[in-house]
Scaffold this motif. Sequence first.
Motif, PDB file in Angstrom:
ATOM      1  N   PRO A   3       0.749  -1.160   0.079  1.00  0.00           N
ATOM      2  CA  PRO A   3      -0.023  -0.167   0.116  1.00  0.00           C
ATOM      3  C   PRO A   3       0.924   1.309   0.068  1.00  0.00           C
ATOM      4  O   PRO A   3       0.472   2.316  -0.592  1.00  0.00           O
ATOM      5  N   TRP A   4       1.835   1.349   0.585  1.00  0.00           N
ATOM      6  CA  TRP A   4       2.825   2.649   0.671  1.00  0.00           C
ATOM      7  C   TRP A   4       3.288   3.157  -0.685  1.00  0.00           C
ATOM      8  O   TRP A   4       3.361   4.353  -0.836  1.00  0.00           O
ATOM      9  N   ILE A   5       3.208   1.982  -1.391  1.00  0.00           N
ATOM     10  CA  ILE A   5       3.857   2.450  -2.920  1.00  0.00           C
ATOM     11  C   ILE A   5       2.725   3.173  -3.706  1.00  0.00           C
ATOM     12  O   ILE A   5       2.894   4.405  -4.366  1.00  0.00           O
ATOM     13  N   GLU A   6       1.483   2.739  -3.343  1.00  0.00           N
ATOM     14  CA  GLU A   6       0.291   3.574  -3.839  1.00  0.00           C
ATOM     15  C   GLU A   6      -0.065   4.724  -3.265  1.00  0.00           C
ATOM     16  O   GLU A   6      -0.372   5.678  -4.067  1.00  0.00           O
ATOM     17  N   TYR A   7       0.139   4.917  -2.013  1.00  0.00           N
ATOM     18  CA  TYR A   7      -0.090   6.174  -1.189  1.00  0.00           C
ATOM     19  C   TYR A   7       1.063   7.067  -1.881  1.00  0.00           C
ATOM     20  O   TYR A   7       0.860   8.167  -1.917  1.00  0.00           O
ATOM     21  N   SER A   8       2.515   6.589  -1.815  1.00  0.00           N
ATOM     22  CA  SER A   8       3.422   7.404  -2.214  1.00  0.00           C
ATOM     23  C   SER A   8       3.253   8.057  -3.700  1.00  0.00           C
ATOM     24  O   SER A   8       3.593   9.217  -3.730  1.00  0.00           O
ATOM     25  N   ALA A   9       2.496   7.101  -4.554  1.00  0.00           N
ATOM     26  CA  ALA A   9       2.327   7.557  -5.777  1.00  0.00           C
ATOM     27  C   ALA A   9       1.352   8.583  -5.908  1.00  0.00           C
ATOM     28  O   ALA A   9       1.471   9.778  -6.747  1.00  0.00           O
ATOM     29  N   LEU A  32      -5.806  22.389  -5.875  1.00  0.00           N
ATOM     30  CA  LEU A  32      -6.171  21.105  -5.512  1.00  0.00           C
ATOM     31  C   LEU A  32      -6.988  20.184  -6.496  1.00  0.00           C
ATOM     32  O   LEU A  32      -6.640  19.038  -6.604  1.00  0.00           O
ATOM     33  N   VAL A  33      -7.780  20.970  -7.180  1.00  0.00           N
ATOM     34  CA  VAL A  33      -8.188  20.175  -8.627  1.00  0.00           C
ATOM     35  C   VAL A  33      -7.140  19.501  -9.226  1.00  0.00           C
ATOM     36  O   VAL A  33      -7.269  18.326  -9.800  1.00  0.00           O
ATOM     37  N   LEU A  34      -6.016  20.388  -9.672  1.00  0.00           N
ATOM     38  CA  LEU A  34      -5.028  19.824 -10.387  1.00  0.00           C
ATOM     39  C   LEU A  34      -4.261  18.572  -9.808  1.00  0.00           C
ATOM     40  O   LEU A  34      -3.913  17.623 -10.428  1.00  0.00           O
ATOM     41  N   ALA A  35      -4.190  18.827  -8.321  1.00  0.00           N
ATOM     42  CA  ALA A  35      -3.523  17.790  -7.896  1.00  0.00           C
ATOM     43  C   ALA A  35      -4.349  16.254  -7.817  1.00  0.00           C
ATOM     44  O   ALA A  35      -3.695  15.330  -7.664  1.00  0.00           O
ATOM     45  N   LEU A  36      -5.465  16.612  -7.504  1.00  0.00           N
ATOM     46  CA  LEU A  36      -6.490  15.301  -7.374  1.00  0.00           C
ATOM     47  C   LEU A  36      -6.699  14.821  -8.866  1.00  0.00           C
ATOM     48  O   LEU A  36      -6.446  13.543  -8.992  1.00  0.00           O
ATOM     49  N   VAL A  37      -6.612  15.520  -9.604  1.00  0.00           N
ATOM     50  CA  VAL A  37      -6.763  15.067 -11.184  1.00  0.00           C
ATOM     51  C   VAL A  37      -5.526  14.237 -11.607  1.00  0.00           C
ATOM     52  O   VAL A  37      -5.350  13.193 -12.252  1.00  0.00           O
ATOM     53  N   ILE A  58     -12.249   5.414  -5.073  1.00  0.00           N
ATOM     54  CA  ILE A  58     -13.798   5.300  -4.628  1.00  0.00           C
ATOM     55  C   ILE A  58     -13.824   4.283  -3.235  1.00  0.00           C
ATOM     56  O   ILE A  58     -14.363   4.242  -2.330  1.00  0.00           O
ATOM     57  N   GLN A  59     -13.159   2.906  -3.964  1.00  0.00           N
ATOM     58  CA  GLN A  59     -12.937   1.976  -3.066  1.00  0.00           C
ATOM     59  C   GLN A  59     -12.213   2.294  -1.537  1.00  0.00           C
ATOM     60  O   GLN A  59     -12.392   1.613  -0.559  1.00  0.00           O
ATOM     61  N   THR A  60     -11.039   3.119  -1.820  1.00  0.00           N
ATOM     62  CA  THR A  60     -10.128   3.298  -0.879  1.00  0.00           C
ATOM     63  C   THR A  60      -9.961   4.995  -0.666  1.00  0.00           C
ATOM     64  O   THR A  60      -8.931   5.353  -1.317  1.00  0.00           O
ATOM     65  N   PRO A  61     -10.906   5.680  -0.105  1.00  0.00           N
ATOM     66  CA  PRO A  61     -10.853   7.122  -0.073  1.00  0.00           C
ATOM     67  C   PRO A  61      -9.463   7.703   0.341  1.00  0.00           C
ATOM     68  O   PRO A  61      -9.363   8.863   0.283  1.00  0.00           O
ATOM     69  N   ASP A  62      -8.878   6.753   1.238  1.00  0.00           N
ATOM     70  CA  ASP A  62      -7.574   7.183   1.876  1.00  0.00           C
ATOM     71  C   ASP A  62      -6.720   7.872   0.810  1.00  0.00           C
ATOM     72  O   ASP A  62      -5.773   8.684   1.137  1.00  0.00           O
ATOM     73  N   PHE A  63      -6.696   7.446  -0.459  1.00  0.00           N
ATOM     74  CA  PHE A  63      -5.899   7.997  -1.540  1.00  0.00           C
ATOM     75  C   PHE A  63      -5.971   9.367  -1.700  1.00  0.00           C
ATOM     76  O   PHE A  63      -5.361  10.013  -2.128  1.00  0.00           O
ATOM     77  N   VAL A  64      -7.561   9.730  -1.765  1.00  0.00           N
ATOM     78  CA  VAL A  64      -7.882  11.100  -1.940  1.00  0.00           C
ATOM     79  C   VAL A  64      -7.340  12.145  -0.755  1.00  0.00           C
ATOM     80  O   VAL A  64      -6.807  13.158  -0.888  1.00  0.00           O
TER      81      VAL A  64
END
Length: 205
Positions: A3-9, A32-37, A58-64
């Motif tokens: 998971p740390w790789i995906e969060y880091s990405a 923030l819009v640019l960052a999320l996109v 959507i499955q893991t909102p922690d990414f957002v």
Amino acid sequence: MPPWIEYSACAVCAISGVLAAEGKRMDLFGALVLALVTAVGGGTIRDLCLGVRPVFWIQTPDFVSTALVAAVVTFVVARFGDIPNRALAIADAFGLALFAIIGTEKALLLGSPGLVAVLMGIVTGVAGGILRDVLRSEIPWVLRAEVELYATAAGMGATTFVLLRQWFPPSESHRYIGMGVILILRLAAMYWKVRLPTFTTRHRG
């Protein structure tokens, strides 16, 4: 995929999205819009192509949440600190390396053929940046002749990862080798100005 790789990405790509807002007269919301996109765009397109429902963020909102925190911190630091000129390109290179292998591995786990997995890796790595650049009214980096190896680096790293998975016993090191190939190619191309040939016809060359 740890998971740390995906969060880091997500964090790194969010940082590159905020840095891309420089000079575009955007407020915090726009940044923030640019960052999320940038952080979730490529993975969203990948999941839609692969038929994954719901998509990963959507499955893991922690990414957002991770992307937003990284974006806000970067926004504050950029306003009150000194950000190097190459920070955007370097952050983007790390995001490219991480997301390209994440996308490739996910496609393989879902049973996609090697070629499809490589294409999904490239899409995951570059699509977020394409959406970011379109929103800031720029020609996407991946399409610019003056930008050093970009999608090519992602494709080479993804291909390396797929071949290692096919030819050798399963190993955690395969994904890190693939990421290393992308990062080294991208950074080396930036340093030595290595680019693909520009398209011209004989009459206009």
